[in-house]
Each structure stands twice: as structure tokens, then as C-alpha cells.
Write an enzyme that holds these catalytic residues in place. Structure first.
Site, PDB file in Angstrom:
ATOM      1  N   LYS A  57      19.850 -39.076  52.886  1.00 55.05           N
ATOM      2  CA  LYS A  57      19.552 -40.322  53.626  1.00 55.05           C
ATOM      3  C   LYS A  57      19.784 -41.516  52.715  1.00 55.05           C
ATOM      4  O   LYS A  57      19.741 -41.396  51.481  1.00 55.05           O
ATOM      5  CB  LYS A  57      18.110 -40.340  54.143  1.00 55.05           C
ATOM      6  CG  LYS A  57      16.997 -40.303  53.072  1.00 55.05           C
ATOM      7  CD  LYS A  57      16.615 -41.640  52.477  1.00 55.05           C
ATOM      8  CE  LYS A  57      15.590 -41.502  51.359  1.00 55.05           C
ATOM      9  NZ  LYS A  57      15.469 -42.615  50.461  1.00 55.05           N
ATOM     10  N   ASP A  75       9.037 -37.989  52.551  1.00 56.27           N
ATOM     11  CA  ASP A  75      10.318 -38.136  53.264  1.00 56.27           C
ATOM     12  C   ASP A  75      10.678 -36.911  54.106  1.00 56.27           C
ATOM     13  O   ASP A  75      11.704 -36.913  54.799  1.00 56.27           O
ATOM     14  CB  ASP A  75      11.464 -38.368  52.259  1.00 56.27           C
ATOM     15  CG  ASP A  75      11.463 -39.790  51.710  1.00 56.27           C
ATOM     16  OD1 ASP A  75      10.845 -40.670  52.339  1.00 56.27           O
ATOM     17  OD2 ASP A  75      12.078 -40.009  50.654  1.00 56.27           O
TER      18      ASP A  75
HETATM   19  P1  ATP Z   1      13.443 -39.339  47.249  1.00 55.76           P
HETATM   20  O1  ATP Z   1      14.610 -40.166  47.686  1.00 55.76           O
HETATM   21  O2  ATP Z   1      12.780 -38.563  48.374  1.00 55.76           O
HETATM   22  O3  ATP Z   1      12.467 -40.070  46.365  1.00 55.76           O
HETATM   23  P2  ATP Z   1      15.145 -38.219  45.240  1.00 55.76           P
HETATM   24  O4  ATP Z   1      16.478 -38.162  45.901  1.00 55.76           O
HETATM   25  O5  ATP Z   1      14.922 -39.398  44.361  1.00 55.76           O
HETATM   26  O6  ATP Z   1      14.028 -38.152  46.331  1.00 55.76           O
HETATM   27  P3  ATP Z   1      15.260 -35.409  44.625  1.00 55.76           P
HETATM   28  O7  ATP Z   1      16.721 -35.135  44.564  1.00 55.76           O
HETATM   29  O8  ATP Z   1      14.520 -34.903  45.797  1.00 55.76           O
HETATM   30  O9  ATP Z   1      14.920 -36.954  44.392  1.00 55.76           O
HETATM   31  O10 ATP Z   1      14.652 -34.821  43.256  1.00 55.76           O
HETATM   32  C1  ATP Z   1      13.458 -35.288  42.651  1.00 55.76           C
HETATM   33  C2  ATP Z   1      12.875 -34.147  41.806  1.00 55.76           C
HETATM   34  O11 ATP Z   1      12.409 -33.137  42.695  1.00 55.76           O
HETATM   35  C3  ATP Z   1      13.891 -33.479  40.907  1.00 55.76           C
HETATM   36  O12 ATP Z   1      13.821 -33.982  39.619  1.00 55.76           O
HETATM   37  C4  ATP Z   1      13.558 -31.996  40.953  1.00 55.76           C
HETATM   38  O13 ATP Z   1      12.882 -31.567  39.791  1.00 55.76           O
HETATM   39  C5  ATP Z   1      12.566 -31.848  42.113  1.00 55.76           C
HETATM   40  N1  ATP Z   1      13.040 -30.960  43.206  1.00 55.76           N
HETATM   41  C6  ATP Z   1      12.270 -30.116  43.886  1.00 55.76           C
HETATM   42  N2  ATP Z   1      12.963 -29.465  44.824  1.00 55.76           N
HETATM   43  C7  ATP Z   1      14.231 -29.890  44.752  1.00 55.76           C
HETATM   44  C8  ATP Z   1      15.411 -29.579  45.490  1.00 55.76           C
HETATM   45  N3  ATP Z   1      15.427 -28.679  46.473  1.00 55.76           N
HETATM   46  N4  ATP Z   1      16.521 -30.242  45.174  1.00 55.76           N
HETATM   47  C9  ATP Z   1      16.502 -31.176  44.175  1.00 55.76           C
HETATM   48  N5  ATP Z   1      15.426 -31.486  43.439  1.00 55.76           N
HETATM   49  C10 ATP Z   1      14.283 -30.856  43.723  1.00 55.76           C
END
Ligand code: ATP
Length: 288
Positions: A10, A136
Site C-alpha cells: 500500500k 495496517d
Molecule cells: P508499515 O508500513 O506497516 O509500517 P513497513 O513496510 O514499514 O510496515 P514491514 O516490511 O512490514 O515494514 O517490516 C517491518 C518489520 O517487520 C521488519 O523489520 C521485519 O523484521 C518484521 N516482519 C515481520 N513479518 C514480516 C513479513 N512477513 N515481511 C517483512 N517483514 C516482516
């Protein structure tokens, strides 16, 4: 039996923080839309009564820290499922990028296990369960375009944005969401106008969508990480119609209407940034 489900990323068209609540969470108002950049989740029945995570990506945890693991665990416990599952996560969404990759994997796991385990739950029920896993996840259960309020779990549907390209660039730095929120002074930041964005989407006006995008966290992350500021400036200079950071960063996205301009911006960014993607918006929600 194995089933495969897409878990799309997203972007935030708006992200506003209204206040900090007594329970420590922030009260947010976000308009989000899913884009055609997806992880691929494979769910396979296994003989052992356990949850396994398999991923080639070294940044993805393969234990209970994984949000897809947590999704399977919650469903297993709530519905007393005695079967095990192996969850393969083929990552295309950059990790810790502000694109909700982990939340989308969790949401896809909920949708997929609902089928694999014949639980018969509606999307609304899955979204409610998703809220227990992360703020989210509820949005990601439905996908499409929506306003999320509260901690992010109160979802109101909105029309899809007018069709355009989304170009994304992620600098190779990590941004701590906790640090960004710690440095956020709500009296000193620009607050986006969510109602104006809703009107822009309802009118199907591309130019209004471009002028209404805004993220209250952007100035905080930009001041902490000059690399993000640099990407933003370059994307604007190369000719994107509107440029914004997604979530708490560090990914910056640009909206672009014309193919010819897209190529120029893509090539320009690739000159100094390794992770650049050009995708379409998905806009429409998942069906039950
Ligand atoms: P958001 O936009 O919801 O804040 P994000 O895109 O910044 O999320 P993610 O890619 O979800 O961040 O990753 C954040 C942390 O979550 C990572 O550092 C990782 O350790 C952990 N994590 C847990 N499950 C997953 C997964 N399925 N894929 C990626 N990271 C994951």
C-alpha cells in the site's frame, strides 16, 4: 494441498496523526490504496501440527516475529484448528519500507487460511482479527482504497484513484518508526486535509489527488535522513506530478500520468538508487 495468494503493498495518499491516546497508541487518519507490487504467499498443509515460515529474504523473520506466523497462530487458536501449515513468503515488497509488506503478508495469510481451513469467515471478521496483529492489517485484508481511522482498524471505503503510474524509490537505509513518532511534534507539522482528498477521489480528479497528498511524518523523517529528502527532490525535478513519502518511510513515491515521463523519471532515479519500481495502482478491493 497448496494455495497461493497475492499480498499487495500500500501507499499512503494521506497520513495524519491527530493525537496520542492514553493507551500509548496514536490516533491516525490515513487514506491508503493498494498498488501492483505484491508478495506471493504459498500456504501448504503439513502433517506436523505446527506453523512454519519459509522465505529466501534474509530480512524476513522465520519465527513468531513474522506477522504471517502471528496471523496463522491467531486463527489456529481462535478456531481450535489441529492442522499445521507451511507458509512460503516470496518477497517482492521491500522490507521495512513504509509499504506495509508484513501487514499485507499477514492479511493474505488470514484470507488464505480462511479457505484452506474452511473457516467460512467474512472479510469483516478477518479484518477484526487482523487488528489484533497490527494496525495496517485490517486495511490489507480488504485492499483497495480506504480511509483508516483509530489505530488504523476503522475502515471506510473510498473510490479508487484515477488511473496513473506509481513510481517508488527506496534508499538503502532503515528508518525506525518509533524514532519518527518520538520526534513528531504535532503542533509544528503540516497536517494533510483528509476531507479534500476524499472529495478528490469522489470527483475522480487526478489533479486534485495530486494537490491533496500529504504525510504528517514526512518532514520528521526528511530531517532525520537527508537521503530521503534527496530522492524526493530528484523525483520532483525529473517531473513526477506529485511526490510523497509513504508511511514512516523511507520509500518515496511519485504519481505520473504519462508513460513517456515515467521512463525519464525511472532512468533518472536508477542512476543513484538501487530499488526503484514503476507499478500501477490496484484501487479496487478484494472480494469475499
Ligand atoms: P508499515 O508500513 O506497516 O509500517 P513497513 O513496510 O514499514 O510496515 P514491514 O516490511 O512490514 O515494514 O517490516 C517491518 C518489520 O517487520 C521488519 O523489520 C521485519 O523484521 C518484521 N516482519 C515481520 N513479518 C514480516 C513479513 N512477513 N515481511 C517483512 N517483514 C516482516
Amino acid at each position: 494441498m497448496t494455495i497461493f495468494i497475492k499480498a499487495p503493498a500500500k501507499i499512503n495518499l494521506t497520513l495524519d496523526v491527530l493525537n496520542k491516546r492514553n493507551d500509548g497508541y496514536h490516533e491516525v487518519e490515513m487514506i491508503m490504496t493498494t498498488i501492483d507490487l505484491s508478495d506471493r504467499i504459498g500456504l501448504s498443509e503439513i502433517n506436523e501440527n505446527e506453523i512454519r515460515i519459509i522465505s529466501q529474504n534474509r530480512f524476513v523473520p522465520d519465527d513468531q516475529r513474522n506477522l504471517a506466523y502471528q496471523a496463522a497462530k491467531v486463527l489456529k487458536e481462535k478456531f481450535n484448528v489441529k492442522q499445521g501449515v507451511s507458509i512460503t513468503i516470496d518477497k517482492a515488497i521491500p522490507v521495512a519500507a513504509g509499504l506495509a509488506g508484513g501487514s499485507s503478508d499477514a492479511a493474505a495469510t488470514l484470507r488464505g487460511l480462511n479457505k484452506l481451513w474452511n473457516l467460512g469467515l467474512s472479510l469483516d471478521q478477518l479484518a477484526e482479527i487482523g487488528a489484533e496483529i497490527g494496525s495496517d492489517v485490517s486495511f490489507c485484508v480488504y485492499g483497495g482504497t480506504a480511509m483508516a481511522k483509530g489505530r488504523g482498524e476503522k475502515i471506510t471505503y473510498l473510490p479508487a484513484p484515477p488511473n496513473c503510474w506509481v513510481i517508488l524509490a527506496k534508499p538503502s537505509i532503515g528508518v525506525s518508526t518509533a524514532d519518527v513518532y518520538r520526534n513528531l511534534d504535532l503542533s509544528k507539522v503540516y497536517h494533510p486535509d483528509s476531507n479534500a482528498m476524499i472529495a478528490a477521489l469522489q470527483n475522480g480528479s487526478y489533479s486534485s489527488v495530486c494537490s491533496c497528498i500529504g504525510n504528517v511524518l514526512e518532514s520528521v523523517t526528511l530531517s532525520m535522513h537527508p537521503e530521503v529528502q534527496h530522492i524526493k527532490e530528484q523525483m520532483e525535478r525529473f517531473g513526477a506530478d506529485a511526490v510523497l513519502m509513504s508511511g514512516s518511510g523511507p520509500t518515496v513515491f511519485g504519481l505520473v500520468q504519462y508513460d513517456s515521463r515515467l521512463q525519464r523519471i525511472y532512468n533518472g532515479l536508477r542512476g543513484f538508487c538501487d530499488q526503484v519500481y514503476a507499478v500501477r495502482m490496484l484501487g479496487e478491493r478484494v472480494s469475499d
